[in-house]
Design a protein around this motif. Structure first.
Motif, mmCIF file in Angstrom:
data_model
loop_
_atom_site.group_PDB
_atom_site.id
_atom_site.type_symbol
_atom_site.label_atom_id
_atom_site.label_comp_id
_atom_site.label_asym_id
_atom_site.label_seq_id
_atom_site.Cartn_x
_atom_site.Cartn_y
_atom_site.Cartn_z
ATOM 1 N N SER A 93 0.843 -1.200 0.000
ATOM 2 C CA SER A 93 0.000 0.000 0.000
ATOM 3 C C SER A 93 0.874 1.244 0.000
ATOM 4 C CB SER A 93 -0.925 0.004 1.218
ATOM 5 O OG SER A 93 -0.164 -0.008 2.420
ATOM 6 N N THR A 94 0.242 2.378 -0.313
ATOM 7 C CA THR A 94 0.943 3.658 -0.357
ATOM 8 C C THR A 94 0.263 4.614 0.603
ATOM 9 O OG1 THR A 94 1.545 3.310 -2.672
ATOM 10 C CG2 THR A 94 1.690 5.563 -1.829
ATOM 11 N N VAL A 95 1.077 5.165 1.514
ATOM 12 C CA VAL A 95 0.554 6.060 2.550
ATOM 13 C C VAL A 95 1.231 7.412 2.397
ATOM 14 C CG1 VAL A 95 0.365 6.491 5.021
ATOM 15 C CG2 VAL A 95 0.116 4.160 4.137
ATOM 16 N N LEU B 205 6.961 5.621 -10.124
ATOM 17 C CA LEU B 205 6.485 5.045 -8.866
ATOM 18 C C LEU B 205 5.127 4.383 -9.054
ATOM 19 C CD1 LEU B 205 7.487 7.912 -6.385
ATOM 20 C CD2 LEU B 205 8.659 5.725 -6.723
ATOM 21 N N ALA B 206 4.283 4.991 -9.884
ATOM 22 C CA ALA B 206 2.953 4.432 -10.123
ATOM 23 C C ALA B 206 3.044 3.074 -10.809
ATOM 24 C CB ALA B 206 2.119 5.403 -10.949
ATOM 25 N N GLU B 207 4.046 2.922 -11.687
ATOM 26 C CA GLU B 207 4.203 1.648 -12.387
ATOM 27 C C GLU B 207 4.517 0.501 -11.432
ATOM 28 O OE1 GLU B 207 7.227 2.232 -15.245
ATOM 29 O OE2 GLU B 207 6.058 3.632 -16.493
ATOM 30 N N THR C 34 5.747 -1.291 -0.224
ATOM 31 C CA THR C 34 5.044 -0.265 0.548
ATOM 32 C C THR C 34 5.749 1.068 0.330
ATOM 33 O OG1 THR C 34 4.393 -1.873 2.222
ATOM 34 C CG2 THR C 34 4.342 0.449 2.856
ATOM 35 N N MET C 35 4.971 2.116 0.114
ATOM 36 C CA MET C 35 5.547 3.449 -0.040
ATOM 37 C C MET C 35 4.933 4.389 0.992
ATOM 38 S SD MET C 35 6.088 4.135 -4.126
ATOM 39 C CE MET C 35 4.382 3.828 -4.591
ATOM 40 N N ILE C 36 5.831 5.090 1.686
ATOM 41 C CA ILE C 36 5.403 6.113 2.642
ATOM 42 C C ILE C 36 5.952 7.432 2.133
ATOM 43 C CG2 ILE C 36 5.540 6.918 5.021
ATOM 44 C CD1 ILE C 36 5.839 4.026 5.896
ATOM 45 N N ILE C 37 5.052 8.338 1.821
ATOM 46 C CA ILE C 37 5.437 9.583 1.154
ATOM 47 C C ILE C 37 5.103 10.759 2.065
ATOM 48 C CG2 ILE C 37 5.122 11.034 -0.879
ATOM 49 C CD1 ILE C 37 4.148 8.535 -2.360
ATOM 50 N N LEU D 101 1.961 13.888 -6.112
ATOM 51 C CA LEU D 101 2.421 12.687 -5.408
ATOM 52 C C LEU D 101 1.334 12.144 -4.481
ATOM 53 C CD1 LEU D 101 6.161 13.401 -4.494
ATOM 54 C CD2 LEU D 101 5.258 11.806 -6.183
ATOM 55 N N LEU D 102 0.517 13.036 -3.948
ATOM 56 C CA LEU D 102 -0.576 12.574 -3.082
ATOM 57 C C LEU D 102 -1.555 11.694 -3.853
ATOM 58 C CD1 LEU D 102 -1.358 15.786 -0.988
ATOM 59 C CD2 LEU D 102 -0.148 13.733 -0.236
ATOM 60 N N GLU D 103 -1.588 11.880 -5.165
ATOM 61 C CA GLU D 103 -2.489 11.055 -5.974
ATOM 62 C C GLU D 103 -2.117 9.574 -5.924
ATOM 63 O OE1 GLU D 103 -2.513 12.568 -9.907
ATOM 64 O OE2 GLU D 103 -3.266 14.552 -9.349
ATOM 65 N N LEU D 104 -0.860 9.288 -5.589
ATOM 66 C CA LEU D 104 -0.427 7.896 -5.509
ATOM 67 C C LEU D 104 -0.922 7.211 -4.241
ATOM 68 C CD1 LEU D 104 3.308 8.309 -6.629
ATOM 69 C CD2 LEU D 104 1.410 7.429 -8.005
ATOM 70 N N ALA D 105 -1.310 7.993 -3.233
ATOM 71 C CA ALA D 105 -1.592 7.429 -1.915
ATOM 72 C C ALA D 105 -2.939 6.723 -1.877
ATOM 73 C CB ALA D 105 -1.550 8.537 -0.871
#
Length: 662
Positions: free
Chosen positions: A465-467, A618-620, A626-629, A636-640
């Motif tokens: 997941s991406t947070v 990153l989207a690919e 897990t990504m913590i941004i 970039l928030l669109e990835l979360a």
């Protein structure tokens, strides 16, 4: 002193080298005393104008005459004792528990005469053994004798210096190896120390200990292993030579030693205090230097060169003042020790001159020697005492250096003994890779325990997941990152992988699963390929290039840089722009293929086009890790999958924000 002994114990593996150095020290001491003693025959020949053959024959005749005379005295005393015993037996019945005073006196007198006879016999034996060697190897002409002895003195002095150089080189090698190992240990300690302890020492503290403090210890070790043994041996050699001439006169000459010892004790105590303060000020000196040079952009932008120069000047002035104090107390030991040598020599000159001029064997009724001293013997005795003064003078600097080394050891070993709060458990647990869930359970933390920054944070992050985390500056976002990387442990609560507390895992097991890209990029003064490969040193060139393409760094590396991947980036990447540095740092993180990728404002210095390319990259790979941004960039928030805001140390979900950017 205890810590200095610990440093000295590191010399045990070098015992063959130290054994050889000790042999050199004994050789230097022996030759030192022998060279002074060699003047005795020169003086005898010069003063009397006789050859060594004649002098040896005369001394042997005198020794024989003294033996005969002493033998007669012993025989007469033996008869007197027998007569006294007979008289005592005739006057009263024998009483074993009580001895007649006259008989007791005669027995003591006989024992003294026998002792003198043995001494004279030993002297005669010495001359008899030396006679054939002298007549075989020493010329009969007085001038030739002096010439040969002078040549031998020159050769022995040369040999002595060969042994001296050998001793210093051998001891220096051991001391430098020990100081190098301590430097390596301090550096290793700094790399592995928990952040809280590191903050107490600071970079300046480590720099000072690795450079200035270790250098002080090295000098102390060199003197302790070398001159501290060699110079006293030279003193002993001269004292033995003086004692051979007249040991009672030697005892008389060292009456001033207790006073000198008391003075040295108080000076060296003060020297220890000065050394300790000098080390403390050295840390402040390094702190100002590193801070000013490390913030050179700010200094120049705000035209504060003069201010920083004044700060550095004040720091160096403080160092200079303490250095002067150290020099003063070090130099104070020299006249004190020289006073000892002068006192010894002065006492001997007065007493010895009186006995030689008056041909006496006692002073103030105290027996000093068995026979009157000759002028030659007294002059050599003086030479032996003068020979004592030079090593004594050198010992003052030796002991000053050793005391400074003790202070250095006391500054180094508490750091080396520090037990990290972040360390592996005694029985670490194993965890499958990749993990399934990252969990924060009621986490509370503050750099100052009384003022927590993070309060009761609970969070579950499934693998893949991406947070995104947002919040005002100083609200605790980076502190959360420090906890995730286990730079610190929480004061309360726990961080877990699949319900296994980080503290139950090896530190490396936690950190190898995470890659961090900071806002303030840290690069090494090496090639671009090296900085990217730092994420995984065994990566191939193709893998390095693929990571660079993923971070969209490959294009500027191959087109804008003349040496491509072999371009040296400069100190902390000074030859690159901020955006270029961040893309290289991102490539480094991607190369190690982490389970968790943390981006802490990692695109803050990248232009919008590059950010878009990185976002697409990153989207690919979403779902692969897990990504913590941590970011304020909406793209970039669109990835979360979910966005949290840190408010007063607590995580607050912002689903409406996630919905907006979605």
């Amino acid at each position: 002193m205890q810590n200095f002994w610990r440093a000295l114990k590191r010399a045990q593996p070098y015992w063959p080298t130290l054994a050889l150095a000790t042999c050199c020290s004994f050789a230097v001491a022996a030759l030192w005393g022998a060279n002074i003693g060699a003047f005795y025959p020169i003086l005898e020949v010069t003063i009397r104008g006789k050859s060594m053959h004649q002098w040896m024959d005369e001394e042997l005749d005198k020794a024989q005459a003294r033996v005969q005379s002493a033998g007669l005295f012993v025989a007469e005393q033996q008869k007197a004792l027998e007569k006294s015993q007979q008289q005592a037996l005739g006057q009263a019945p024998p009483q074993p528990s009580k001895l007649d005073p006259e008989v007791a006196y005669q027995k003591n007198k006989l024992a003294e005469l026998k002792s003198e006879l043995q001494a004279e016999q030993a002297s005669e034996l010495f001359y008899r053994r030396c006679e054939p060697w002298v007549k075989r190897f020493v010329p009969s002409d007085p001038f030739q004798t002096i010439a040969i002895i002078v040549v031998m003195l020159m050769v022995s002095t040369l040999i002595k210096h060969v042994f001296l150089i050998g001793n210093e080189v051998l001891v220096g090698r051991v001391a430098l190896d020990i100081s190098r190992s301590i430097r390596l240990q301090v550096f290793e300690k700094g790399l592995g120390m928990d952040r809280a302890a590191y903050a107490r020492y600071g970079t300046s503290g480590f720099t000072s200990r690795i450079t200035h403090t270790t250098e002080m210890l090295s000098r102390g070790l060199m003197n302790a292993l070398g001159a501290a043994l060699r110079e006293p041996l030279k003193v002993v050699a001269c004292l033995l030579g003086a004692a051979f001439i007249c040991w009672r006169l030697l005892l008389l000459s060292i009456l001033v030693a207790p006073l000198v010892g008391w003075m040295l004790y108080h000076v060296t105590r003060r020297l220890k205090d000065v050394s300790k303060k000098e080390l403390q000020k050295a840390e402040g000196y390094h702190a100002v230097m590193l801070e000013s040079l490390g913030n050179i952009n700010t200094v120049q932008a705000y035209r504060m060169e003069a201010l920083e120069q004044n700060r550095f000047g004040e720091a160096t002035l403080t160092m200079r003042n303490f250095g002067l104090n150290f020099i003063f107390y070090t130099s104070l030991t020299k006249p004190i020790i020289e006073f000892l040598g002068l006192g010894m020599l002065g006492t001997t000159i007065i007493g010895g001159a009186y006995m030689v001029l008056n041909q006496q064997t006692s002073l103030l009724g105290i027996p000093i020697c068995d026979q009157p001293l000759s002028v030659s013997a007294l002059l050599v005795f003086f030479g032996m005492l003068i020979g004592v003064s030079d090593p004594l003078r050198k010992l003052s600097a030796v002991y000053s250096s050793i005391y400074a080394g003790c202070m250095a050891a006391d500054a180094l070993y508490p750091m080396l003994d520090h037990q990290n709060s972040i360390r592996d458990p005694e029985a670490p647990r194993n965890l499958a890779s990749p993990h399934r869930m990252l969990q924060l359970r009621d986490v509370e933390f503050g750099y100052d325990k009384e003022h927590p920054i993070i309060r009761n944070v609970s969070l579950e992050v499934p693998f893949g997941s991406t947070v995104a985390i947002i919040g005002q500056n100083g609200c605790g976002k980076s502190t959360l990152i420090h906890l995730l990387n286990r730079f610190y442990d929480p004061v309360k609560g726990s961080l877990c992988f699949d319900c296994v507390d980080f503290r139950e895992l090896r530190v490396d097991d936690v950190r190898k699963r995470i890659a961090l890209v900071n806002q303030h990029t840290e690069l090494f003064n090496n090639t671009i390929a090296y900085n990217i490969r730092y994420g995984r040193m065994d990566a191939t060139d193709a893998e390095v290039e693929r990571a660079a393409r993923q971070s969209h760094a490959h294009e500027f590396i191959t087109t804008a840089l003349s040496d491509g991947y072999e371009t040296i980036v400069g100190q902390n990447g000074s030859k690159l722009s901020g955006g270029q540095r961040q893309r290289i740092a991102l490539a480094r993180a991607l190369l190690c293929n982490p389970e968790i990728l943390i981006l802490d404002e990692a695109t803050s210095q990248i232009d919008m086009k590059s950010e878009q390319l990185i976002r697409e990259s990153l989207a690919e790979h979403r779902g692969e890790r897990t990504m913590i941004i941590i970011t304020h960039r909406e793209k970039l928030l669109e990835l979360a999958d979910v966005v949290y805001e840190v408010v007063e140390g607590r995580l607050v979900a912002r689903p409406q924000l996630a919905a907006k950017v979605a």
